[in-house]
Design a protein around this motif. Structure first.
Motif, PDB file in Angstrom:
ATOM      1  N   LYS B 308       8.102   9.340  42.746  1.00 47.20           N
ATOM      2  CA  LYS B 308       7.284   8.641  41.560  1.00 47.20           C
ATOM      3  C   LYS B 308       6.159   7.797  42.135  1.00 47.20           C
ATOM      4  N   ALA B 311       3.664  10.409  43.354  1.00 50.93           N
ATOM      5  CA  ALA B 311       3.071  11.189  42.176  1.00 50.93           C
ATOM      6  C   ALA B 311       2.100  10.377  41.722  1.00 50.93           C
ATOM      7  N   TYR B 312       2.041   9.274  41.547  1.00 53.32           N
ATOM      8  CA  TYR B 312       1.261   8.331  41.101  1.00 53.32           C
ATOM      9  C   TYR B 312      -0.006   8.155  42.034  1.00 53.32           C
ATOM     10  N   ASN B 314      -0.662  10.075  44.147  1.00 49.04           N
ATOM     11  CA  ASN B 314      -1.333  11.433  44.303  1.00 49.04           C
ATOM     12  C   ASN B 314      -2.093  11.656  45.635  1.00 49.04           C
ATOM     13  N   THR B 319       2.464  11.717  50.303  1.00 43.74           N
ATOM     14  CA  THR B 319       3.359  12.710  49.730  1.00 43.74           C
ATOM     15  C   THR B 319       3.971  13.252  50.915  1.00 43.74           C
ATOM     16  N   LYS B 426      -0.877  14.360  35.859  1.00 42.99           N
ATOM     17  CA  LYS B 426      -0.375  14.713  36.995  1.00 42.99           C
ATOM     18  C   LYS B 426       0.959  14.521  37.400  1.00 42.99           C
ATOM     19  N   MET B 427       1.249  13.087  37.040  1.00 46.48           N
ATOM     20  CA  MET B 427       2.431  12.787  37.096  1.00 46.48           C
ATOM     21  C   MET B 427       3.731  13.467  36.562  1.00 46.48           C
ATOM     22  N   GLU B 428       3.415  13.804  35.292  1.00 46.07           N
ATOM     23  CA  GLU B 428       4.136  14.567  34.512  1.00 46.07           C
ATOM     24  C   GLU B 428       4.382  16.074  34.953  1.00 46.07           C
ATOM     25  N   VAL B 436       9.006  10.445  33.982  1.00 51.60           N
ATOM     26  CA  VAL B 436       8.029   9.735  34.714  1.00 51.60           C
ATOM     27  C   VAL B 436       8.586   8.081  34.071  1.00 51.60           C
ATOM     28  N   TYR B 438       6.826   6.181  32.128  1.00 54.50           N
ATOM     29  CA  TYR B 438       5.730   5.183  32.318  1.00 54.50           C
ATOM     30  C   TYR B 438       5.678   4.196  30.869  1.00 54.50           C
TER      31      TYR B 438
END
Lengths: 459, 545
Positions: B308, B311-312, B314, B319, B426-428, B436, B438
């Motif tokens: 997570k 991904a946040y 990015n 990563t 993008k996270m989803e 996620v 959020y």
């Protein structure tokens, strides 16, 4: 360093308590109530009190500690906790079916002025107390006295609610047990049996807080003073109170209420306190002291004599409760040890007077009781001049590690070791156990810290 | 993962409710449900405990002083009240802490109390409190002093907030002093205390220090992690290995200055939603730091949490690093899991603890092939069970209303928009929509199986009944329950303080947990409860000539 902010420099503290050598009244009441058979202690206050007390007692005994609470909300704090207690009594008898509910107050219910007598009589009027069941209560405001006071108040309540005099006295001696371990109570009862004295002990936590694991949880374990026994204490011919702070009030009330004469002796910790207890029991139960007991005494004397060199002159710091500290210091002195620093958060003159007498030949002694007689102060004294041994509850382990000092755990709470509820410290056998613990702590320390060339096979 | 065990749990409710007085039974009925994740039932939670029922719950003070503020090492925490509350919250929560040097402040081994006496109750305790603060400063010279109110304080009208202000002035603002109105009776459980603690953290500490030297591009806060048994140490290790800077942890292994800089992070991760979601929301409203629900309890959960973070931010490099760490760690973890699995697979567990642990630990049990038959919180709210989507439908009762609601507004100077629809999208895409979380928490009931028993604020009686009817292989609760359950021959794992074990968080923690559960479910001594002469199969003795 764990207690890195503790320095030898004392200031004249007027308000701040640091690392207390005491806690509050209700936990004492809860502990004592567990010594009645079929009794569920009940905390009349916020949920936290009950939760904290149960947790503290459970950590110490590693045993279930069952108790209920009135679960005060803001509303009950404003309008009074009567409705909460009445509902609690109904719920408890319906679901948990004890013979007795022993309610005690808290700082919350005391501050708002809940009248326990009135509330309990309302519970009776409302019909929530089944026939043959009992609701007893005592006042234990946390801002007066300490856990020791709470214990004393609960034990006194037993007498108030149960003891009854019939015209016929019985040849029985009441043993009013002060705050000690279940094993200590078991040992005292064993000695009384060896003497063939007829006794009733109350409260009695043996077989309650040292219960066997048998595949079931017994809400009400088989131990504890039974109601018929508690009633019969009024017909006993004499009471021996074990520990002035915890049992004198109960003894006085029993004398006033049922004309049972009494003597208060120390909890039999150590040689001389056990001597006095056995002498008193022998006299008042009118039984001779058998050789078996004299032999136990002799073995204790033998052990101390054999190892005297290790005990002699050792400086000891102690913290805990007056009823324990008084006979314990006397015992250390009888082994030629030097109790030099002693603190108890429990206030009272008798402690100061007894300490002054017991420690009269130790001019460097410092002792203190009551507010701000705390472990921080004692540690400051240790920083000023060190000691060879610490004796007290688990909170001492922080000092022991920082100061690299041997440590014997004794008192309440002991949260980091087990077995204290199994291994008695009362009587001659208990005194021998204690002397062994002290000796081992001293010698373990010597072995761990001495230079290699001084490390020896025999000590 | 392992073999699921099927047990019919639908009869429990009827079996248990009969015993209660009628009104009590009616109330308890709403707190006992059989779960259906597809058609989630409503559960009663965060409601007053029935007096006399024998609850697991504690009080507001415990939640505030004990849980949230307890783990911070350089605040002198003074309990204003009689001696008990300070005494019972003294070193009893296993929140470990590690200073950088021997010279740094650490007050955790100390207990500070005003030890109120009857005269203070009658005449007021404010003067004694002031004097205690002066003495604390003279002896300890701390950066911050916190005052915690116990039951009588509110009743006699001592104003701890006024005292805090006055003393701050007396010391020329050289010491940050603040008070908490966390009297034990204020809420229905510890939960009210968490909320009160959150409010004051925000008002008095968060945002006080803008002077930071970032150690990494990726700066996060971790909320609702209390370093029981060293959990925070393990999570710190993972973050460091991944090159992510942990700006603050609320509040395991924490300091005043870490709280003061929390507003400079770019991401907030929430572990224990119940105890700290308020601070997470405040950080977002004021400073634009988005928060996500995560858990580091369980190896897969820990991997998920780190993904997570990846991904946040990015950032391809980050990563890659995170994936490398996950692969490395999971390899070792899997080996440990395989050792434990033969002992644990197919067993059953029950979890009744806290406000998030009864949920989080299901992941670890799944990894061990253990089925959670029943679970519930001690002080959770409906959103912790059913997910945050139910918050608008929760009725605010009198017990919640008396907790101060503070107004949090956007800090115009320091607010930075970080969360855009693009970032979220993008996270989803990377994680899956449901994963996620959020500004969200899906809750315990989204995870626990269909039909599982979910019970809020379990009573002692209900606990015994659960064990009697379903014989779980392991029961998870706290110290008050531990020995009663073990008397019944069932091992109890404490999930407040981990017995003396831990850490259980992160990858190392997962391995510790596997090992400890394998150990507990194979406790030999429970097989010896019956003495030979009590066993049915004992053959009658016969004489041998």
């Amino acid at each position: 360093m764990l207690l890195r902010h503790t320095t030898p420099k004392e200031i004249d503290r007027q308000a701040l308590t640091i690392n207390p050598a005491k806690t509050c009244q209700p936990i004492g009441a809860m502990y004592a109530a567990l010594g009645l058979h079929g009794c569920l202690p009940h905390s009349h206050g916020s949920q936290g009190c009950c939760s904290y007390h149960r947790s503290a007692l459970t950590r110490h005994f590693k045993e279930p500690v069952m108790a209920a609470t009135s679960s005060f909300s803001e509303g009950s704090s404003v309008f009074g906790g009567s409705a909460n207690l009445v509902q609690a009594i109904d719920t408890i008898f319906t679901v948990y079916n004890p013979d007795i509910i022993a309610a005690h107050t808290t700082c919350l219910s005391e501050t708002i002025g809940d009248d326990m007598t009135q509330i309990v009589s309302k519970a009776h009027e409302d019909g929530v107390v089944p026939e043959g069941k009992h609701v007893i209560y005592c006042n234990t405001p946390s801002y007066v006295g300490t856990h020791v006071t709470g214990y004393a108040n609960q034990v006194t309540a037993f007498v108030k609610f149960f003891s009854k005099a019939t015209p016929k006295k019985r040849n029985v001696v009441n043993l009013v047990a002060g705050w000690m371990e279940p094993a200590d109570m078991r040992e005292i009862k064993r000695m009384a049996n060896v003497l063939e004295a007829r006794t009733i002990m109350f409260p009695d936590m043996s077989d309650v807080l040292d219960a066997p694991l048998d595949g079931k949880h017994h809400m009400y374990p088989k131990g504890g003073t039974t109601i018929p026994d508690m009633v019969a204490t009024g017909d006993s011919k004499f009471s021996i109170g074990l520990g002035k702070y915890t049992t004198e009030d109960a003894c006085i009330l029993l004398d006033n209420k049922c004309k049972v004469k009494f003597e208060v002796v120390d909890i039999p910790i150590g040689l001389k306190a056990t001597d006095r207890f056995i002498t008193s029991l022998s006299r008042h139960a009118n039984v001779p002291v058998p050789d078996a007991i004299t032999d136990e005494r002799g073995r204790l004397i033998d052990f101390i004599a054999d190892n005297h060199g290790h005990f002699y002159g050792k400086r000891v710091a102690l913290w805990g409760d007056p009823d324990t500290l008084i006979p314990l210091c006397e015992f250390l002195v009888s082994m030629d040890m030097r109790p030099v620093y002693i603190v108890t958060g429990t206030p009272g003159k008798p402690f100061d007077e007894r300490m002054a007498a017991i420690l009269k030949d130790i001019p460097e002694v410092k002792f203190m009781s009551g507010e701000r007689a705390d472990m921080f102060r004692m540690h400051q004294w240790i920083k000023q001049e060190g000691v060879d041994l610490l004796i007290g509850n688990t909170y001492g382990k922080y000092i022991a590690r920082d100061e690299n000092t041997p440590f014997v755990r004794l008192g309440f709470p002991i949260a980091d070791r087990a077995g204290h509820n199994f291994n008695p410290k009362t009587g001659y056998v208990g005194a021998t156990n204690l002397a062994i613990d002290i000796l081992n702590a001293l010698l373990d320390h010597r072995d761990r810290t001495c230079a290699e060339e001084k490390f020896e096979f025999q000590l | 993962m392992g073999d699921k065990k099927k047990v019919d749990l639908t009869t429990f409710k009827d079996a248990v409710l009969d015993k209660y007085p009628k009104k009590v039974g009616k109330k308890r009925a709403k707190a006992i449900i059989n779960n259906d994740p597809d058609n989630m039932p409503v559960i009663q939670a965060n409601i007053r405990t029935i007096p006399g029922i024998i609850t697991q719950r504690g009080c507001t003070y415990a939640g505030c002083k004990g849980v949230v503020l307890g783990p911070t090492r350089d605040i002198v925490n003074i309990t204003h009240g009689p001696i008990g509350c300070g005494f019972y919250s003294w070193l009893t929560r296993r929140n470990q802490t590690k200073t950088e040097s021997d010279q740094d402040a650490n007050f955790i081994p100390y207990c500070f109390s005003t030890d109120m006496q009857d005269s203070n109750i009658v005449f007021g305790g404010e003067e004694k409190l002031k004097q205690a603060i002066r003495e604390a400063r003279e002896l300890f010279n701390p950066k911050a002093i916190a005052i915690f109110s116990t039951c009588p304080v509110g009743l006699i009208g001592d104003d701890v907030h006024r005292v805090a202000r006055q003393m701050k002035e007396e010391f020329n603002n050289e010491v940050n002093i603040f008070g908490f109105s966390c009297e034990g009776y204020r809420g229905v459980s510890q939960s009210a205390g968490h909320h009160i603690a959150n409010n004051q953290l925000y008002k008095n500490l968060i945002g006080n220090d803008d002077n930071v030297t970032p150690k990494s591009k990726f700066r996060v806060n971790l909320l609702g992690e209390y370093n029981i048994g060293g959990d925070a140490f393990e999570i710190e290790r993972i973050f460091e290995k991944c090159g992510v800077e942990l700006v603050s942890t609320f509040s395991g292994n924490s300091t005043v200055s870490s709280f003061e800089q929390a507003h400079t992070a770019d991401l907030t991760l929430v572990m224990c939603h119940r105890s700290i979601n308020y601070v997470a929301e405040m950080l977002e409203t004021s400073f634009g730091i988005p928060w996500f629900k995560v858990s580091f309890i369980g190896a897969q959960a820990s991997a998920k949490a780190m993904r997570k973070v990846a991904a946040y931010f990015n950032d391809p490099e980050l990563t890659e690093r995170i994936e490398k760490v996950i692969a490395e760690e999971l390899k070792i973890v899997e080996a440990a899991r395989q050792v434990a699995l033969p002992k644990t697979n197919g067993k059953t567990a029950m979890l009744f603890v806290g406000g998030s642990r009864a949920h989080h630990y299901q992941d670890l049990f799944e990894e061990l092939g253990v089925t959670t038959l029943s679970a519930g919180y001690e002080f959770g709210h409906r959103d912790d069970y059913e997910g945050r989507r139910v918050i608008p439908t929760i009725q605010i009762d009198a017990d919640s209303r008396n907790i101060e609601e503070i107004t949090v507004t956007k800090d115009e100077a320091r607010f930075k928009e970080r969360m855009t629809p693009d970032v979220l999208k993008k996270m989803e895409d990377a994680l899956g929509k449901d994963e996620v979380e959020y500004n969200d928490y899906n809750g315990l009931m989204a995870q626990i199986g269909k039909g599982a028993l979910v019970i809020d604020d379990l009573s002692h009686y209900e606990m015994e009944k659960l064990i009697e009817l379903y014989h779980p292989d392991i029961f998870c609760a706290g110290i008050k329950e531990k020995y009663a359950v073990q008397k019944m021959g069932i091992p109890l794992k404490q999930l407040h303080n981990y017995d003396s074990g831990g850490p259980y968080a992160g990858f190392q923690g997962a391995m510790n947990f596997y090992n400890d559960i394998a150990m507990m479910v194979s406790t030999s001594i429970f097989k010896e409860i019956k003495a030979p002469w009590e066993r049915e199969e004992v053959v009658e003795a016969s004489y041998v000539y």
